[in-house]
Design an enzyme around this catalytic site. Structure first.
Site: not given
Ligand code: 4NP
Length: 147
Positions: A9, A12, A14-16, A122
């Site tokens: 994702c 790294n 939340c989702r992945s 997200d």
């Molecule tokens: P992920 O979510 O891609 O599912 O891990 C996010 C985590 C952090 C951020 C964006 C999306 N950020 O902007 O820091």
């Protein structure tokens, strides 16, 4: 034959890592190498988002050992299957994929067509962790059925 799966994702956190923990839990005993990474290095070395870890525990999965890292060129050699959480992640992976890589690149929700959407939303901004976990559990079962 698929022996290794990498979930990717943006951050790294939340989702992945959720997909890594859920898929590892469901694939218990299959001997697969399972990991996750982010297209960004924004959270390098950091723990998963506490909202994700808490929802994981409620559902019987453990994210406590997972640390964020950025996807790297070697991942395209190390993994048979690289799964993107959304279409932007997929495009970013295609842009850095070495020409000689045999790794298959796929979109996770292709394994959960019942949701009728292509992207895992997200939850970092939307705070919809339950919905995201529902999607990830369904897609993980769909993927396991196909391996
Ligand atoms: P992920 O979510 O891609 O599912 O891990 C996010 C985590 C952090 C951020 C964006 C999306 N950020 O902007 O820091």
């Amino acid at each position: 034959m698929t022996r290794s799966v990498l979930f990717v994702c943006l951050g790294n956190i939340c989702r992945s890592p959720t997909a890594e923990a859920v898929f590892r839990g469901l694939a218990d005993g299959r001997g697969l190498h399972i990991d996750s990474a982010g297209t960004s290095g924004w959270h390098d070395g950091g723990r998963s988002d506490p909202r994700a870890s808490a929802e994981a525990l409620r559902r019987g999965y453990d994210m406590s050992m997972i640390r964020s890292r950025q996807v790297c060129e070697a991942d395209f050699d190390r993994f048979d299957l690289i799964i993107a959480m959304d279409s932007q992640n997929l495009a970013d992976l295609q842009a850095v994929r070495p020409k000689d890589s045999d790794a298959r690149l796929e979109l996770f929700l292709d394994y959960a067509p019942e949701f009728r959407v292509g992207d895992v939303p997200d939850p970092y901004f939307e705070d919809n962790f339950e919905t995201v976990f529902d999607m990830i559990e369904t897609a993980s079962k769909g993927l396991l059925d196909r391996l």
